[in-house]
Design a protein around this motif. Sequence first.
Motif, short mmCIF file in Angstrom:
data_model
loop_
_atom_site.label_atom_id
_atom_site.label_comp_id
_atom_site.label_asym_id
_atom_site.label_seq_id
_atom_site.Cartn_x
_atom_site.Cartn_y
_atom_site.Cartn_z
N GLN A 148 -7.03 -1.50 4.20
CA GLN A 148 -5.83 -2.32 3.98
C GLN A 148 -4.64 -1.81 4.78
OE1 GLN A 148 -5.84 -5.27 2.29
NE2 GLN A 148 -8.04 -4.84 2.30
N LEU A 149 -4.53 -0.51 4.98
CA LEU A 149 -3.46 -0.01 5.83
C LEU A 149 -3.65 -0.46 7.27
CD1 LEU A 149 -2.98 3.66 4.57
CD2 LEU A 149 -1.51 1.69 4.14
N ASP A 150 -4.89 -0.45 7.73
CA ASP A 150 -5.23 -0.87 9.09
C ASP A 150 -6.65 -1.41 9.07
OD1 ASP A 150 -5.82 -1.25 11.74
OD2 ASP A 150 -5.14 0.72 12.40
N PRO A 151 -6.83 -2.72 9.17
CA PRO A 151 -8.19 -3.29 9.10
C PRO A 151 -9.14 -2.72 10.14
CG PRO A 151 -6.55 -5.02 8.87
CD PRO A 151 -5.80 -3.77 9.25
N ALA A 152 -8.59 -2.17 11.24
CA ALA A 152 -9.45 -1.61 12.28
C ALA A 152 -9.93 -0.20 11.94
CB ALA A 152 -8.71 -1.60 13.61
N GLN A 153 -9.32 0.42 10.92
CA GLN A 153 -9.72 1.77 10.53
C GLN A 153 -10.04 1.76 9.04
OE1 GLN A 153 -7.41 5.11 12.26
NE2 GLN A 153 -6.06 3.54 13.13
N THR A 154 -11.26 1.45 8.72
CA THR A 154 -11.65 1.27 7.33
C THR A 154 -11.67 2.56 6.53
OG1 THR A 154 -13.99 1.44 7.97
CG2 THR A 154 -13.02 -0.77 7.89
N ASP A 155 -11.60 3.70 7.19
CA ASP A 155 -11.57 4.97 6.46
C ASP A 155 -10.14 5.43 6.18
OD1 ASP A 155 -11.01 5.39 9.13
OD2 ASP A 155 -11.92 7.40 9.18
N LEU A 156 -9.14 4.68 6.65
CA LEU A 156 -7.75 5.06 6.46
C LEU A 156 -7.24 4.49 5.14
CD1 LEU A 156 -5.24 6.43 7.73
CD2 LEU A 156 -4.66 4.19 8.71
N ARG A 157 -6.73 5.37 4.27
CA ARG A 157 -6.20 4.93 2.99
C ARG A 157 -5.11 5.89 2.55
NH1 ARG A 157 -11.13 5.42 -1.06
NH2 ARG A 157 -12.34 4.88 0.80
N LEU A 158 -4.29 5.44 1.60
CA LEU A 158 -3.27 6.34 1.03
C LEU A 158 -3.96 7.43 0.24
CD1 LEU A 158 -0.46 3.96 -0.32
CD2 LEU A 158 -0.44 5.33 1.76
N THR A 159 -3.54 8.67 0.47
CA THR A 159 -4.15 9.79 -0.24
C THR A 159 -3.57 9.97 -1.64
OG1 THR A 159 -2.58 11.28 0.83
CG2 THR A 159 -4.73 11.00 1.89
N VAL A 160 -2.40 9.40 -1.88
CA VAL A 160 -1.82 9.41 -3.22
C VAL A 160 -1.55 7.96 -3.62
CG1 VAL A 160 0.01 10.29 -4.72
CG2 VAL A 160 -0.75 11.64 -2.76
N PRO A 161 -2.59 7.24 -4.02
CA PRO A 161 -2.40 5.83 -4.36
C PRO A 161 -1.58 5.67 -5.63
CG PRO A 161 -4.61 6.54 -4.95
CD PRO A 161 -3.98 7.69 -4.19
N ALA A 162 -1.00 4.50 -5.78
CA ALA A 162 -0.18 4.20 -6.96
C ALA A 162 -0.60 2.85 -7.51
CB ALA A 162 1.30 4.17 -6.59
N GLU A 163 -0.34 2.65 -8.77
CA GLU A 163 -0.57 1.35 -9.36
C GLU A 163 0.29 0.31 -8.64
OE1 GLU A 163 -0.10 -0.98 -13.66
OE2 GLU A 163 0.26 1.18 -13.48
N ALA A 164 -0.30 -0.78 -8.19
CA ALA A 164 0.47 -1.79 -7.48
C ALA A 164 1.54 -2.36 -8.40
CB ALA A 164 -0.45 -2.90 -6.98
N PRO A 165 2.82 -2.35 -7.98
CA PRO A 165 3.88 -2.88 -8.84
C PRO A 165 3.85 -4.40 -8.86
CG PRO A 165 4.77 -2.24 -6.72
CD PRO A 165 3.33 -1.83 -6.71
N PRO A 166 4.48 -5.01 -9.85
CA PRO A 166 4.59 -6.47 -9.85
C PRO A 166 5.30 -6.96 -8.60
CG PRO A 166 5.22 -5.57 -11.99
CD PRO A 166 5.08 -4.40 -11.06
N LEU A 167 4.83 -8.07 -8.04
CA LEU A 167 5.44 -8.69 -6.87
C LEU A 167 6.22 -9.92 -7.31
CD1 LEU A 167 2.56 -8.54 -4.22
CD2 LEU A 167 4.66 -7.17 -4.26
N LEU A 168 7.45 -10.01 -6.86
CA LEU A 168 8.31 -11.16 -7.14
C LEU A 168 8.61 -11.82 -5.81
CD1 LEU A 168 9.20 -8.58 -9.09
CD2 LEU A 168 10.74 -10.29 -10.02
N ILE A 169 8.24 -13.08 -5.66
CA ILE A 169 8.29 -13.75 -4.38
C ILE A 169 9.53 -14.63 -4.29
CG2 ILE A 169 7.03 -15.15 -2.71
CD1 ILE A 169 5.54 -12.61 -3.63
N GLY A 170 10.43 -14.30 -3.36
CA GLY A 170 11.64 -15.07 -3.17
C GLY A 170 11.44 -16.26 -2.26
#
Length: 313
Positions: free
Chosen positions: A158-180
């Motif tokens: 998700q960080l880079d579709p071309a590098q499938t092994d790349l990820r956040l090393t300290v993931p967090a719960e996805a916060p609520p998204l509010l769409i303007g």
Amino acid sequence: MTRTTPITIGVFAPALTLDPAAAPGETAEAARLAEKLGFESLWTSDLLTGRCPMLDPLLVLGGAAAATTRLRIGTAALVPALHPLPGLAQRLATLQYMADGRLLVGVDAGDSPWARWRGGLKDPAAWRATGIPFEERDARLDEALSRLPGALSGEPGQLDPAQTDLRLTVPAEAPPLLIGGENEAALERAVRYGDHWFPALASPAWLTERITRLRERAEDIGRPMPGVTVAQPFGLGGVERPGGPDLTRTAANAFGISKERAEAMVFDGSPEQAAERIVEFAEAGADRIVFSTYDPGWRKQYELLAEAVELLP
């Protein structure tokens, strides 16, 4: 008194007032006061230039999070099109971690009424400064919305579709998204990606009409109806407002909205009158109102707003 009005109240940090002399410590002070007065959340915006001081929103919210324990913190609104996704995901994950899960992420394409007034990101010069064409804002926002939750939760690719092994090393719960945003594309995004739709400068009648369209869109594509958060200006207790006596015309011209909508959007007068208006917005379908004040005496404004909230049925 048992409150039955199903609505929560947030406030903007005072860095977004028209007072250019706001002290650096005011954000933390405002956060502590907002928490003490019982407000649900504190918010700030994502603008490069404008008519008032513009600060980095995530740094501001980091300070607010450190100064509080319960208060939620939110962006109103972050413009993902201006931020490379890997760095943005890391900053949001860090803020969510430091805030212990209290983050709310409002986003838009950078052409909301607030942006038009603040100076604005709709100005092509501001976009040129970032090296990002304004015409790409919608496509970049859609890409960010489709990838950001997975990137924050540590999902590979998700960080880079071309590098499938790349990820956040300290993931967090996805916060609520509010769409303007207010157009059909914004309603579509709110239904597909958002926990809330997040328009600014609404009137109850306008909000009712658009919520009907939002519900229809959700039903059309078989998605849950998102919540509704609105951002509104306020000035209670007889504050003299910018623009002189004809505030309606001034607001309509500044924000690019109709005179009727401008007339109905401002919260002023007494706390009792503000409480009546809050009920009108709740009845129109709003779940949350985020208030901003242009008054340098923001402390008193926070207190008057808290009085209004206590009067809700």
